[in-house]
Design a protein around this motif. Sequence first.
Motif, mmCIF file in Angstrom:
data_model
loop_
_atom_site.group_PDB
_atom_site.id
_atom_site.type_symbol
_atom_site.label_atom_id
_atom_site.label_comp_id
_atom_site.label_asym_id
_atom_site.label_seq_id
_atom_site.Cartn_x
_atom_site.Cartn_y
_atom_site.Cartn_z
ATOM 1 N N ARG A 13 0.854 -1.183 0.000
ATOM 2 C CA ARG A 13 0.000 0.000 0.000
ATOM 3 C C ARG A 13 0.891 1.234 0.000
ATOM 4 O O ARG A 13 1.729 1.392 0.872
ATOM 5 C CB ARG A 13 -0.855 0.036 1.264
ATOM 6 C CG ARG A 13 -2.188 -0.532 1.071
ATOM 7 C CD ARG A 13 -3.020 -0.359 2.341
ATOM 8 N NE ARG A 13 -3.760 -1.561 2.597
ATOM 9 C CZ ARG A 13 -4.881 -1.876 1.967
ATOM 10 N NH1 ARG A 13 -5.374 -1.082 1.067
ATOM 11 N NH2 ARG A 13 -5.498 -2.999 2.245
ATOM 12 N N LEU A 14 0.682 2.095 -0.977
ATOM 13 C CA LEU A 14 1.477 3.314 -1.083
ATOM 14 C C LEU A 14 0.644 4.513 -0.647
ATOM 15 O O LEU A 14 -0.545 4.604 -0.982
ATOM 16 C CB LEU A 14 1.935 3.527 -2.535
ATOM 17 C CG LEU A 14 2.779 2.422 -3.160
ATOM 18 C CD1 LEU A 14 3.048 2.750 -4.625
ATOM 19 C CD2 LEU A 14 4.077 2.250 -2.401
ATOM 20 N N ASP A 15 1.274 5.422 0.073
ATOM 21 C CA ASP A 15 0.612 6.683 0.391
ATOM 22 C C ASP A 15 0.435 7.458 -0.911
ATOM 23 O O ASP A 15 1.155 7.240 -1.896
ATOM 24 C CB ASP A 15 1.451 7.501 1.372
ATOM 25 C CG ASP A 15 1.505 6.866 2.753
ATOM 26 O OD1 ASP A 15 0.616 6.051 3.070
ATOM 27 O OD2 ASP A 15 2.437 7.199 3.508
ATOM 28 N N ASP A 16 -0.530 8.373 -0.927
ATOM 29 C CA ASP A 16 -0.832 9.121 -2.147
ATOM 30 C C ASP A 16 0.376 9.863 -2.706
ATOM 31 O O ASP A 16 0.593 9.875 -3.918
ATOM 32 C CB ASP A 16 -1.970 10.117 -1.903
ATOM 33 C CG ASP A 16 -3.322 9.425 -1.823
ATOM 34 O OD1 ASP A 16 -3.450 8.286 -2.312
ATOM 35 O OD2 ASP A 16 -4.261 10.041 -1.272
ATOM 36 N N ASP A 17 1.183 10.479 -1.821
ATOM 37 C CA ASP A 17 2.327 11.240 -2.311
ATOM 38 C C ASP A 17 3.371 10.332 -2.963
ATOM 39 O O ASP A 17 3.975 10.691 -3.977
ATOM 40 C CB ASP A 17 2.957 12.089 -1.205
ATOM 41 C CG ASP A 17 3.442 11.265 -0.022
ATOM 42 O OD1 ASP A 17 2.861 10.200 0.266
ATOM 43 O OD2 ASP A 17 4.411 11.701 0.638
ATOM 44 N N VAL A 18 3.533 9.130 -2.431
ATOM 45 C CA VAL A 18 4.491 8.179 -3.002
ATOM 46 C C VAL A 18 3.968 7.661 -4.336
ATOM 47 O O VAL A 18 4.717 7.562 -5.319
ATOM 48 C CB VAL A 18 4.750 7.012 -2.020
ATOM 49 C CG1 VAL A 18 5.651 5.959 -2.647
ATOM 50 C CG2 VAL A 18 5.348 7.537 -0.722
ATOM 51 N N ARG A 19 2.681 7.360 -4.391
ATOM 52 C CA ARG A 19 2.077 6.893 -5.639
ATOM 53 C C ARG A 19 2.216 7.946 -6.734
ATOM 54 O O ARG A 19 2.605 7.635 -7.866
ATOM 55 C CB ARG A 19 0.598 6.556 -5.425
ATOM 56 C CG ARG A 19 -0.108 6.085 -6.701
ATOM 57 C CD ARG A 19 -1.620 5.915 -6.491
ATOM 58 N NE ARG A 19 -2.267 7.063 -5.885
ATOM 59 C CZ ARG A 19 -2.614 8.177 -6.541
ATOM 60 N NH1 ARG A 19 -2.361 8.313 -7.813
ATOM 61 N NH2 ARG A 19 -3.238 9.162 -5.898
ATOM 62 N N LYS A 20 1.956 9.207 -6.378
ATOM 63 C CA LYS A 20 2.062 10.283 -7.366
ATOM 64 C C LYS A 20 3.500 10.460 -7.842
ATOM 65 O O LYS A 20 3.734 10.693 -9.036
ATOM 66 C CB LYS A 20 1.528 11.591 -6.771
ATOM 67 C CG LYS A 20 0.023 11.587 -6.617
ATOM 68 C CD LYS A 20 -0.470 12.846 -5.942
ATOM 69 C CE LYS A 20 -1.970 12.774 -5.694
ATOM 70 N NZ LYS A 20 -2.470 13.929 -4.950
ATOM 71 N N ALA A 21 4.453 10.325 -6.930
ATOM 72 C CA ALA A 21 5.865 10.435 -7.317
ATOM 73 C C ALA A 21 6.240 9.318 -8.273
ATOM 74 O O ALA A 21 6.945 9.541 -9.268
ATOM 75 C CB ALA A 21 6.755 10.406 -6.082
#
Length: 76
Positions: free
Chosen positions: A6-14
């Motif tokens: 599970r990735l946090d939103d900021d990590v997913r966006k990066a």
Amino acid sequence: MDTAVRLDDDVRKAAERLQQEKHISFSDAVNQLARAGAEQRGETRRFVQRSRSVGFAVDVTRVAETLESLDDEHRA
């Protein structure tokens, strides 16, 4: 190796940004970000404590009294 994470939103966006910039798969983007983070962690700088005179000596065996004294001076 397949692993669910599970990735946090900021990590997913990066990862998505890197994926689009470099035209690579999402997995490759996540791996590149993880490697970059792991490499940065290995870089350490020596900590240097900076100090300056406060005009009086502090007896660290009586921290509570010292803090109270400083608080009283601040209120005055």
